[in-house]
Design a protein around this motif. Structure first.
Motif, PDB file in Angstrom:
ATOM      1  N   GLU A  65       0.741  -1.728   0.167  1.00 28.85           N
ATOM      2  CA  GLU A  65      -0.656  -0.151   0.067  1.00 28.85           C
ATOM      3  C   GLU A  65       0.783   0.942   0.035  1.00 28.85           C
ATOM      4  N   LEU A  66       0.647   1.828  -0.789  1.00 29.57           N
ATOM      5  CA  LEU A  66       0.427   3.719  -0.916  1.00 29.57           C
ATOM      6  C   LEU A  66       0.298   4.646   0.785  1.00 29.57           C
ATOM      7  N   ARG A  67       0.764   4.893   1.065  1.00 29.16           N
ATOM      8  CA  ARG A  67       0.088   5.406   2.591  1.00 29.16           C
ATOM      9  C   ARG A  67       0.368   6.683   2.319  1.00 29.16           C
ATOM     10  N   TYR A  68      -0.760   7.651   2.442  1.00 29.27           N
ATOM     11  CA  TYR A  68      -0.408   9.053   2.587  1.00 29.27           C
ATOM     12  C   TYR A  68      -1.107   9.702   3.740  1.00 29.27           C
ATOM     13  N   SER A  69      -0.867  10.850   4.014  1.00 27.34           N
ATOM     14  CA  SER A  69      -1.042  11.822   5.346  1.00 27.34           C
ATOM     15  C   SER A  69      -1.372  13.380   4.589  1.00 27.34           C
ATOM     16  N   PRO A  70      -2.635  13.405   4.216  1.00 29.42           N
ATOM     17  CA  PRO A  70      -2.567  14.900   3.945  1.00 29.42           C
ATOM     18  C   PRO A  70      -2.122  16.318   4.942  1.00 29.42           C
ATOM     19  N   THR A  71      -2.616  15.563   5.867  1.00 30.91           N
ATOM     20  CA  THR A  71      -1.924  16.443   7.098  1.00 30.91           C
ATOM     21  C   THR A  71      -0.433  17.201   7.475  1.00 30.91           C
TER      22      THR A  71
END
Length: 136
Positions: A65-71
């Motif tokens: 998985e590619l995980r992403y945090s917008p914050t």
């Protein structure tokens, strides 16, 4: 000062000291790390605020998985498996973080900057070809 007053003052001081110890024991020393963009590179998402709003934005055929945090504007790779594996996250600017795992469970990389650039996650499970997610 009479004996009763002294005992009450001592007990009150001890109680105040104990209460302040409880107050300071839960101070920010145990708080999650804050970072943004480039300052997130190399940090563990599990010990940062970045995990709070993270979402999986891409997944490859072997489950990386590619995980992403917008914050935090950061990304990392994550995988659950019961095999030996190598996973990594890379950017189109050359940033790269890798994690190796032998056993079963979930493994993730440290984070890389995702502010204004694109990233992808890749994985290799022993005995299979490596495989990457789409760029995000």
């Amino acid at each position: 000062m009479n004996t009763l007053t002294r005992k009450l003052a001592t007990a009150g001081s001890a109680l105040a000291l104990a209460a302040s110890g409880l107050l300071f024991a839960s101070s920010p020393a145990s708080a999650a790390t804050y970072c943004y963009g480039p300052s997130c590179t190399g940090l563990d998402p599990a010990t940062s605020i970045c995990q709070n709003d993270a979402r999986t934005v891409a997944r490859n055929s072997i489950g990386t998985e590619l995980r992403y945090s917008p914050t935090c504007r950061s990304a990392w790779a994550r995988q659950s498996s019961n095999s030996s594996m190598i996973i990594w996250v890379e950017s189109n600017t050359g940033l790269y973080e890798e994690a190796r795992y032998t056993g079963s469970g979930t493994v993730w990389t440290t984070m890389i900057d995702d502010k204004g650039i694109i990233d992808r996650a890749c994985g290799y499970i022993t005995g299979f070809e490596w495989n990457c997610t789409s760029w995000y």
